[in-house]
Design an enzyme around this catalytic site. Structure first.
Site, mmCIF file in Angstrom:
data_model
loop_
_atom_site.group_PDB
_atom_site.id
_atom_site.type_symbol
_atom_site.label_atom_id
_atom_site.label_comp_id
_atom_site.label_asym_id
_atom_site.label_seq_id
_atom_site.Cartn_x
_atom_site.Cartn_y
_atom_site.Cartn_z
ATOM 1 N N GLU A 1 9.307 16.154 15.339
ATOM 2 C CA GLU A 1 9.710 16.047 13.945
ATOM 3 C C GLU A 1 8.872 17.003 13.099
ATOM 4 O OE1 GLU A 1 8.771 12.417 11.615
ATOM 5 O OE2 GLU A 1 10.888 12.421 11.107
ATOM 6 N N GLU B 1 9.619 1.691 10.812
ATOM 7 C CA GLU B 1 10.697 2.660 10.614
ATOM 8 C C GLU B 1 10.013 4.018 10.687
ATOM 9 O OE1 GLU B 1 13.265 4.908 9.820
ATOM 10 O OE2 GLU B 1 13.338 4.320 7.706
ATOM 11 N N LYS C 1 0.888 -1.174 0.000
ATOM 12 C CA LYS C 1 0.000 0.000 0.000
ATOM 13 C C LYS C 1 0.919 1.216 0.000
ATOM 14 C CE LYS C 1 -1.825 3.003 1.973
ATOM 15 N NZ LYS C 1 -1.636 4.423 1.600
ATOM 16 N N CYS D 1 13.489 10.871 7.255
ATOM 17 C CA CYS D 1 13.373 10.412 8.642
ATOM 18 C C CYS D 1 14.671 10.620 9.413
ATOM 19 C CB CYS D 1 12.946 8.950 8.686
ATOM 20 S SG CYS D 1 13.985 7.874 7.700
#
Ligand code: NAI
Ligand code: MG
Length: 490
Positions: free
Chosen positions: A387, A252, A178, A286
């Site tokens: 973040e 992750e 997906k 990331c």
């Protein structure tokens, strides 16, 4: 339309065929540099996801039994086809994700490398013979998990298919992918290529759609494992859902990685590295180094260099070969960046440069943001903790090594950490003490298919890359064989 991307496919890929969603529903994917509609893509319903998982379930045993040599050939061929079509894939990725064409070219080739590396990994994934009683043999087998659901984000679409798919497929799993709704097109292009490479029908299926619908359906379907990359929030939700069925997950997730610059480092080199790590792909990475910890004695000099370099970066049309910073992914992402920058100012940080949208001539509807550097940041401020996923850097000074380590570890995340120093002992001490899954010394953001990595703390669960990742897509079985003649008796 100011791009050359050709859309070859916009339907689901299920059991070897491209099909519309069962209820005919679709969603739009835009080009973030122009604001134009790029394609209308099939939106997988729950029933479509169930069908894709069932197809994977049917196809998996034969794929596993095909043998390592045959599986290797298919994955190698896929790598070759990615290289053959690299320019078209790079154009498509650039248009769908808004990232500079030069980056996309490199990333498509990197994707092929991941397929190449994992193609024959099963041949290297040895089992063990375990010392035991003299009249017994005890050994382990590594067998595929079965059907793996893979859910990926929009920031590195193709590279993430490279990171996740070949490792899962090589060891005999079938996969339902997906891809992110913002960037679904290269996943469908890749589906065509695996088919051309000879992957049997059903071994890889691609269900495009939104996270809350198609993604959630995949997690709740009959998959045996979910491999996810994306936000920490969604990662937690997926792990909780997977926990209900006790299936394996690898996650992750996000990061708030430090770049730590000591006065003894090569300051020009460190400035290039510190700039790269918070600006690459507009900060939508990331492992971006978004907290700069700089030794107080060189702070002004170093930050001055960094501001000059940031202001010299070329923000522009992703299709311009000289562009260094392309577009931010979406209006949602732009709003998020602007909210965080506003919070930084509100909480008392001072923007030395940036802190606003960039305008690019001819692309008035495009989403561009200036590299932004904040000084007077305290470690507990929101911009130093959360973040942002944009080109925004927080500068925090330190006076000694102990303080640098404390600051480096003072976040919930633990993905990457970079240290800039010429002192070898300090570099190794730092590598041992920092709470991060990847440590870089005098460099940042390197990644190869054969090097394992994974996030610590809230940055993830499990390993990607290397033989360790291939192993994580298997189940271990222990076999005890009695060489005779005695058996356990009551
Ligand atoms: P997200 O985590 O919502 O999306 C990632 C993937 O998960 C997409 O394919 C999405 O469709 C899917 N998804 C979303 N909700 C789901 C659910 N309930 N069940 C199953 N699948 C679901 O990330 P988003 O919203 O695109 O970005 C938000 C923030 O996440 C970013 O600003 C950034 O901070 C972080 N992020 C981190 C990434 C990383 O590389 N670790 C990548 C992308 C985003
Ligand atoms: Mg989301």
């Amino acid at each position: 339309m100011s791009n050359n991307a050709t859309i070859h496919e916009s339907r689901l890929f299920v059991d070897g065929a491209f099909v519309d969603a069962s209820d005919g529903s679709t969603f739009d994917t835009l080009n973030p540099a122009t604001g134009d509609l790029l394609a209308t893509v099939a939106h997988a319903t729950g029933a479509d996801v169930v069908r894709a998982v069932a197809a994977a379930r049917r196809a998996q045993p034969a794929w596993e039994q095909m043998g390592i040599g045959d599986r290797t050939r298919v994955l190698r061929k896929t790598a070759e086809l990615i290289v053959r079509d690299a320019e078209a894939l790079a154009q498509l990725e650039s248009a769908d994700a808004g990232k500079p064409i030069s980056d996309c070219r490199a990333q498509i080739l990197a994707t092929a490398e991941w397929f190449d590396f994992f193609a024959d990994i099963s041949a290297h994934l040895r089992s063990d013979v375990i010392p035991t009683f003299s009249n017994h043999l005890n050994y382990t087998l590594r067998q595929p998990i079965g059907v793996v659901g893979v859910i990926t984000p929009w920031n590195y679409p193709m590279p993430l298919y490279g990171i996740k798919l070949p490792a899962a497929l090589a060891v005999g799993n079938a996969v339902v992918l997906k891809p992110a709704e913002q960037t679904p097109l290269t996943a469908l292009a890749l589906a065509r290529l695996v088919q051309e490479a000879g992957l049997p029908d059903g071994v890889l299926n691609v269900v495009t759609g939104l996270g809350e619908t198609s993604g959630a359906s995949l997690v709740d379907s009959d998959v045996d494992m979910v491999s996810f990359t994306g936000s920490t929030d969604v990662g937690r939700q997926i792990a909780a859902r997977a926990g209900q069925r006790l299936i394996k997950v690898t996650l992750e997730l996000g990061g708030k990685s430090p770049s730590i610059v000591f006065a003894d480092s090569d300051l020009d080199m460190a400035a290039d590295g510190a700039l790269f790590t918070f600006c690459v792909h507009q900060g939508q990475l990331c492992s971006a180094g978004t907290r700069l910890l700089v030794e107080a004695s060189i702070r002004d000099e170093f930050v001055g260099k960094l501001v000059d370099k940031a202001e010299a970066l070329r923000v522009g049309d992703p299709l311009d070969e000289t562009t260094q910073l392309g577009a931010v992914m979406s209006h949602e992402q732009m709003t998020r960046i602007e909210r965080y920058v506003g919070l930084g100012i509100e909480q008392g940080a001072r923007a030395l440069t940036g802190a606003g949208r960039a305008s690019v001539a001819g692309l008035e509807e495009g989403l561009f943001y200036k590299p932004t550097i904040f000084e007077d940041v305290q470690t507990d401020m929101t911009i130093a903790q959360e973040e942002i996923f944009g080109p925004v850097l927080s500068v925090l000074p330190f006076t000694n090594e102990a303080e640098a380590i404390t600051l480096a570890n003072d976040v919930l995340y633990g993905l990457a950490a970079g240290i800039w120093t010429r002192d070898l002992g300090r570099a190794h001490r730092f590598a041992q003490q920092v709470e991060a899954g990847i440590v870089y010394v005098n460099t940042m953001n390197l990644l190869t298919p054969w090097s394992p990595y994974g996030g610590w703390k809230q940055s993830g669960l499990g390993i990607e890359g290397g033989i360790e990742q291939a192993a994580s897509f298997t189940r271990l079985k222990t076999v005890w064989l009695n060489l005779g003649p005695d058996v356990p008796k009551l």
